[in-house]
Enzyme design. Structure first.
Site, mmCIF file in Angstrom:
data_model
loop_
_atom_site.group_PDB
_atom_site.id
_atom_site.type_symbol
_atom_site.label_atom_id
_atom_site.label_comp_id
_atom_site.label_asym_id
_atom_site.label_seq_id
_atom_site.Cartn_x
_atom_site.Cartn_y
_atom_site.Cartn_z
ATOM 1 N N LYS A 1 0.817 -1.212 0.000
ATOM 2 C CA LYS A 1 0.000 0.000 0.000
ATOM 3 C C LYS A 1 0.865 1.283 0.000
ATOM 4 C CE LYS A 1 -4.029 -2.136 2.229
ATOM 5 N NZ LYS A 1 -5.020 -2.002 3.335
ATOM 6 N N TYR B 1 -12.478 -2.167 -3.995
ATOM 7 C CA TYR B 1 -13.031 -2.313 -2.645
ATOM 8 C C TYR B 1 -14.559 -2.264 -2.630
ATOM 9 C CZ TYR B 1 -8.507 -2.042 -0.185
ATOM 10 O OH TYR B 1 -7.259 -2.304 0.325
ATOM 11 N N PHE C 1 -15.796 3.717 6.484
ATOM 12 C CA PHE C 1 -14.416 4.066 6.121
ATOM 13 C C PHE C 1 -14.140 3.975 4.613
ATOM 14 C CE2 PHE C 1 -14.368 -0.452 7.436
ATOM 15 C CZ PHE C 1 -13.782 -1.054 6.325
ATOM 16 N N ARG D 1 -2.305 -14.259 4.563
ATOM 17 C CA ARG D 1 -3.063 -13.565 5.610
ATOM 18 C C ARG D 1 -2.321 -13.665 6.951
ATOM 19 N NH1 ARG D 1 -7.147 -10.118 4.333
ATOM 20 N NH2 ARG D 1 -7.740 -10.371 6.503
ATOM 21 N N THR E 1 -5.703 -6.896 10.728
ATOM 22 C CA THR E 1 -5.970 -5.637 10.030
ATOM 23 C C THR E 1 -5.428 -4.438 10.813
ATOM 24 O OG1 THR E 1 -7.999 -6.649 9.206
ATOM 25 C CG2 THR E 1 -7.799 -4.267 8.944
ATOM 26 N N ARG F 1 2.362 -6.423 9.285
ATOM 27 C CA ARG F 1 1.633 -5.266 9.826
ATOM 28 C C ARG F 1 2.166 -4.864 11.200
ATOM 29 N NH1 ARG F 1 -4.311 -7.027 7.514
ATOM 30 N NH2 ARG F 1 -4.332 -5.666 5.677
ATOM 31 N N ASN G 1 -2.096 0.316 6.750
ATOM 32 C CA ASN G 1 -1.576 -0.942 7.308
ATOM 33 C C ASN G 1 -0.695 -1.709 6.327
ATOM 34 O OD1 ASN G 1 -3.601 -1.830 5.677
ATOM 35 N ND2 ASN G 1 -4.785 -2.879 7.262
ATOM 36 N N HIS H 1 -2.145 -5.457 1.578
ATOM 37 C CA HIS H 1 -3.460 -6.072 1.360
ATOM 38 C C HIS H 1 -3.246 -7.535 0.999
ATOM 39 C CE1 HIS H 1 -7.446 -6.891 -0.290
ATOM 40 N NE2 HIS H 1 -6.800 -7.525 -1.261
HETATM 41 P P1 GDP Z 1 -8.070 -6.625 5.573
HETATM 42 O O1 GDP Z 1 -8.706 -7.742 4.783
HETATM 43 O O2 GDP Z 1 -7.272 -7.107 6.748
HETATM 44 O O3 GDP Z 1 -7.275 -5.677 4.698
HETATM 45 O O4 GDP Z 1 -9.261 -5.764 6.229
HETATM 46 P P2 GDP Z 1 -10.715 -5.324 5.690
HETATM 47 O O5 GDP Z 1 -11.058 -6.041 4.422
HETATM 48 O O6 GDP Z 1 -11.644 -5.417 6.850
HETATM 49 O O7 GDP Z 1 -10.537 -3.771 5.376
HETATM 50 C C1 GDP Z 1 -9.903 -3.342 4.188
HETATM 51 C C2 GDP Z 1 -8.969 -2.208 4.524
HETATM 52 O O8 GDP Z 1 -9.745 -1.085 4.956
HETATM 53 C C3 GDP Z 1 -8.010 -2.456 5.689
HETATM 54 O O9 GDP Z 1 -6.863 -3.168 5.301
HETATM 55 C C4 GDP Z 1 -7.681 -1.053 6.135
HETATM 56 O O10 GDP Z 1 -6.707 -0.435 5.265
HETATM 57 C C5 GDP Z 1 -9.009 -0.352 5.935
HETATM 58 N N1 GDP Z 1 -9.835 -0.333 7.158
HETATM 59 C C6 GDP Z 1 -10.432 -1.380 7.787
HETATM 60 N N2 GDP Z 1 -11.145 -0.979 8.848
HETATM 61 C C7 GDP Z 1 -11.020 0.376 8.880
HETATM 62 C C8 GDP Z 1 -11.531 1.400 9.744
HETATM 63 O O11 GDP Z 1 -12.269 1.132 10.708
HETATM 64 N N3 GDP Z 1 -11.154 2.688 9.460
HETATM 65 C C9 GDP Z 1 -10.352 3.003 8.393
HETATM 66 N N4 GDP Z 1 -10.027 4.286 8.182
HETATM 67 N N5 GDP Z 1 -9.853 2.070 7.566
HETATM 68 C C10 GDP Z 1 -10.176 0.781 7.806
#
Ligand code: GDP
Length: 138
Positions: A9, A49, A57, A85, A91, A102, A112, A115
């Site tokens: 990222k 996304y 978010f 993963r 996350t 991470r 973070n 992805h």
């Molecule tokens: P991942 O699969 O671990 O990447 O997590 P998710 O699919 O739940 O979320 C996608 C991405 O959205 C995450 O990797 C973060 O960059 C971002 N993200 C997730 N939760 C939040 C949140 O509560 N606030 C913000 N600003 N970004 C978030």
């Protein structure tokens, strides 16, 4: 051999962490089969996304993903999706296990650093969203 999709990222690219993250990937037995460094546009990030479009978010996340270049990757090994993963960590870096990418590199829940696809169907969608068949060389 299972393939997964990953992104380094903008926060990690900006801090010159591409090499360190690729080293973790290759060092953990994944073979990189496709890779490119690009600047995402907002519509492309929103399409990527789309599953999160109702989340609070979504706007911040998609805008953040366009703040600088990212590295798009496809790599493979047995059980690659789950293994990547695990190597990425939770996350939220505050919850990530020691030794994960991470934990070691991420800035916060949004920035973070990496992805990773979370299942077979999302991996297939994400790989084909960014790479054509001729760009993937096993
Ligand atoms: P991942 O699969 O671990 O990447 O997590 P998710 O699919 O739940 O979320 C996608 C991405 O959205 C995450 O990797 C973060 O960059 C971002 N993200 C997730 N939760 C939040 C949140 O509560 N606030 C913000 N600003 N970004 C978030």
């Amino acid at each position: 051999m299972e393939k997964t999709f990953a992104i380094i990222k903008p926060d990690a690219v900006e801090r010159n962490l591409i090499g360190k993250i690729l080293e973790r990937i290759e060092g953990n037995g994944f073979r990189i089969v496709a890779m490119k460094r690009v600047l995402l546009t907002l519509p492309i990030a929103q399409g990527f996304y789309h599953v999160h479009k109702e989340r609070p978010f979504f706007k911040d996340l998609t805008e953040y993903m366009c703040t600088g270049p990212v590295v798009l990757l496809v790599f493979e090994k047995e059980g690659a999706i789950k293994a990547w993963r695990e190597l990425m960590g939770a996350t939220n870096p505050a919850d990530a296990d020691a030794g994960t990418i991470r934990k070691d590199f991420a800035i916060d829940l949004e920035k973070n650093s990496v992805h990773g696809s979370d299942a077979r169907d999302t991996a297939a969608f994400e790989i084909s969203y960014f790479f054509s068949q001729t760009e993937i060389l096993s």
